[in-house]
Write a protein that holds these residues in place. Structure first.
Motif, PDB file in Angstrom:
ATOM      1  N   GLU A   1       8.655  -3.335 -13.656  1.00 19.27           N
ATOM      2  CA  GLU A   1       9.237  -4.110 -12.558  1.00 19.27           C
ATOM      3  C   GLU A   1       9.984  -3.178 -11.606  1.00 19.27           C
ATOM      4  OE1 GLU A   1      10.486  -8.534 -14.047  1.00 19.27           O
ATOM      5  OE2 GLU A   1      11.483  -6.779 -14.999  1.00 19.27           O
ATOM      6  N   ARG A   2      10.759  -2.260 -12.244  1.00 20.31           N
ATOM      7  CA  ARG A   2      11.567  -1.359 -11.450  1.00 20.31           C
ATOM      8  C   ARG A   2      10.677  -0.473 -10.597  1.00 20.31           C
ATOM      9  NH1 ARG A   2      14.700   2.267 -15.068  1.00 20.31           N
ATOM     10  NH2 ARG A   2      15.217   0.298 -16.005  1.00 20.31           N
ATOM     11  N   GLN A   3       9.594  -0.059 -11.139  1.00 25.29           N
ATOM     12  CA  GLN A   3       8.644   0.796 -10.430  1.00 25.29           C
ATOM     13  C   GLN A   3       8.170   0.123  -9.152  1.00 25.29           C
ATOM     14  OE1 GLN A   3       7.050   3.728 -12.649  1.00 25.29           O
ATOM     15  NE2 GLN A   3       7.646   4.413 -10.626  1.00 25.29           N
ATOM     16  N   ALA A   4       7.986  -1.211  -9.265  1.00 24.24           N
ATOM     17  CA  ALA A   4       7.476  -1.948  -8.115  1.00 24.24           C
ATOM     18  C   ALA A   4       8.578  -2.219  -7.097  1.00 24.24           C
ATOM     19  CB  ALA A   4       6.846  -3.258  -8.575  1.00 24.24           C
ATOM     20  N   ALA A   5       9.743  -2.707  -7.603  1.00 21.93           N
ATOM     21  CA  ALA A   5      10.799  -3.178  -6.701  1.00 21.93           C
ATOM     22  C   ALA A   5      11.623  -2.053  -6.128  1.00 21.93           C
ATOM     23  CB  ALA A   5      11.703  -4.170  -7.421  1.00 21.93           C
ATOM     24  N   GLY A   6      11.826  -0.988  -6.919  1.00 21.75           N
ATOM     25  CA  GLY A   6      12.734   0.112  -6.518  1.00 21.75           C
ATOM     26  C   GLY A   6      12.414   0.685  -5.154  1.00 21.75           C
ATOM     27  N   PRO A   7      11.239   1.276  -4.960  1.00 23.79           N
ATOM     28  CA  PRO A   7      10.929   1.917  -3.668  1.00 23.79           C
ATOM     29  C   PRO A   7      11.035   0.948  -2.506  1.00 23.79           C
ATOM     30  CG  PRO A   7       9.292   2.462  -5.342  1.00 23.79           C
ATOM     31  CD  PRO A   7      10.148   1.387  -5.938  1.00 23.79           C
ATOM     32  N   ALA A   8      10.592  -0.354  -2.734  1.00 23.96           N
ATOM     33  CA  ALA A   8      10.656  -1.338  -1.646  1.00 23.96           C
ATOM     34  C   ALA A   8      12.102  -1.565  -1.224  1.00 23.96           C
ATOM     35  CB  ALA A   8      10.028  -2.649  -2.098  1.00 23.96           C
ATOM     36  N   LEU A   9      12.962  -1.680  -2.245  1.00 27.79           N
ATOM     37  CA  LEU A   9      14.375  -1.920  -1.981  1.00 27.79           C
ATOM     38  C   LEU A   9      14.998  -0.746  -1.242  1.00 27.79           C
ATOM     39  CD1 LEU A   9      16.035  -4.354  -2.478  1.00 27.79           C
ATOM     40  CD2 LEU A   9      16.788  -3.369  -4.671  1.00 27.79           C
ATOM     41  N   ASN A  10      14.653   0.474  -1.714  1.00 26.87           N
ATOM     42  CA  ASN A  10      15.169   1.681  -1.058  1.00 26.87           C
ATOM     43  C   ASN A  10      14.725   1.751   0.401  1.00 26.87           C
ATOM     44  OD1 ASN A  10      16.955   3.394  -2.369  1.00 26.87           O
ATOM     45  ND2 ASN A  10      15.417   3.839  -3.940  1.00 26.87           N
ATOM     46  N   ALA A  11      13.448   1.402   0.604  1.00 27.86           N
ATOM     47  CA  ALA A  11      12.915   1.445   1.971  1.00 27.86           C
ATOM     48  C   ALA A  11      13.658   0.450   2.848  1.00 27.86           C
ATOM     49  CB  ALA A  11      11.424   1.141   1.966  1.00 27.86           C
ATOM     50  N   LEU A  12      13.890  -0.774   2.252  1.00 31.91           N
ATOM     51  CA  LEU A  12      14.628  -1.800   2.990  1.00 31.91           C
ATOM     52  C   LEU A  12      16.023  -1.308   3.361  1.00 31.91           C
ATOM     53  CD1 LEU A  12      14.906  -4.664   4.082  1.00 31.91           C
ATOM     54  CD2 LEU A  12      15.620  -5.398   1.782  1.00 31.91           C
TER      55      LEU A  12
END
Ligand code: PHE
Length: 342
Positions: free
Chosen positions: A46-57
């Motif tokens: 889950e973290r793999q998926a959500a982490g980069p998106a959140l960072n980008a946001l």
């Protein structure tokens, strides 16, 4: 979430609104920060998926905040530049300047003219002892001239033993002061204020005279006449002047003469130098032996001439001014009308 923040940031009206949005998104308890913290409880996938998106946001919101902040600063600067805009091509607003009073101008002028003829400037006090103002000038206490002068007397308290003083009624006392101060030979003028109790269209209680005094071994009325003619030519700026000497009486000169200048009134305009009228401009004569003695000068060795001229009077003549009182009222409209003020 992303659209909400980005739109909010673009619409923020000022830095305070921006800061509010920053705290709401990225502050300690901000929405994005909370979501970052939630990453810790996620499974690695889950973290793999959500982490980069959140960072980008987070980065995107951060960048939007910075951009909007810079935009607001630019707008503020533009606003200020517009408000403080200055058209340097506009002509300056004229400032009214003060000018020298006409009487002072005339005094400077006549001082320069007499200086060209070798006359230095002498001075005396305006509060003068009655000895200098009268006795030294051969005006005895019972002399009728004392009454004619409409003198202002200085008050003395009982027990004040100083000699009586007056506001000088003419500049002639400076003759005696100059004689005592420098001895013969002498060539001086003494311009200054004098006082008489008098007030009408051509008289003010304070007015101005210029005294002239020349003492040498063989001066005569002819020298007096030449000096006065030279003066009038220069002062009234005319090629030709004609002076008329009328026998008169002053206690301090013998013989004495009142001097008139030829002039005309054309359509209410005074013209000096030509015409059928005469205008009195001064009193004069050969210095009386008693006066020379008052000044410590031997009348058997020295003689001289003296004259006294009303400065305000010749200023009126030169500038065609009908009412003397206007000189001392400081009315700017009057001064401007005669070109004495801007
Ligand atoms: N002091 C005289 C006056 O005030 C003028 C005057 C001066 C006359 C010198 C003769 C000589 O009227």
């Amino acid at each position: 979430l992303k659209a909400r923040y980005l739109e909010g940031i673009l619409a923020a009206a000022d830095e305070a609104a921006l800061e509010e949005l920053r705290l709401a998104a990225l502050g300690k308890k901000g929405e994005i920060s909370l979501k970052m913290r939630e990453l810790g409880q996620m499974s690695p996938e889950e973290r793999q998926a959500a982490g980069p998106a959140l960072n980008a946001l987070k980065d995107e919101i951060d960048a939007a905040l910075k951009a909007r902040k810079a935009g607001l600063a630019d707008a503020a600067l533009n606003e200020r530049l517009k408000a403080e805009w200055l058209d340097v091509t506009l002509p300056g607003r004229p400032r009214r300047m003060g000018t020298i009073h006409p009487v002072s101008q005339v005094m400077e002028e006549l001082t320069a003219i007499f200086a060209d003829m070798g006359f230095a400037v002498a001075e005396g006090p305006q509060v003068e002892s009655d000895w200098y103002n009268f006795d030294a000038l051969n005006i005895a206490p019972e002399h009728p001239a004392r009454q004619e002068h409409d003198t202002f007397f200085m008050h003395r308290a009982p027990g004040d033993n100083r000699p009586p003083h007056v506001l000088r009624t003419h500049t002639s006392p400076v003759q005696v002061r100059a004689m005592l101060a420098q001895g013969a030979p002498i060539r001086v003028i003494a311009p200054g204020r004098v006082y008489r109790m008098d007030m009408d269209q051509t008289h003010t209680p304070m007015f101005h005279q210029v005294e002239g005094l020349a003492i040498d071994r063989d001066l005569s009325m002819a020298n007096l006449k030449w000096v006065l003619e030279e003066f009038c030519r220069a002062f009234f700026e005319v090629d030709q002047v004609e002076l008329r000497f009328r026998a008169s009486h002053f206690p301090f000169t013998e013989p004495s003469a009142e001097v008139d200048i030829r002039c005309s009134w054309e359509g209410g305009q005074l013209k000096i130098g030509q015409g059928d009228s005469w205008m009195e401009i001064l009193g004069s004569g050969m210095v009386h032996p008693h006066v020379l003695r008052s000044g410590g000068i031997d009348p058997d060795e020295w003689q001289g001439f003296a004259f006294g001229m009303g400065i305000d009077r010749i200023a009126m003549l030169k500038y065609g001014i009908p009412d003397l009182r206007a000189f001392f009222e400081s009315d700017l409209r009057w001064l401007r009308n005669y070109g004495f003020a801007a």
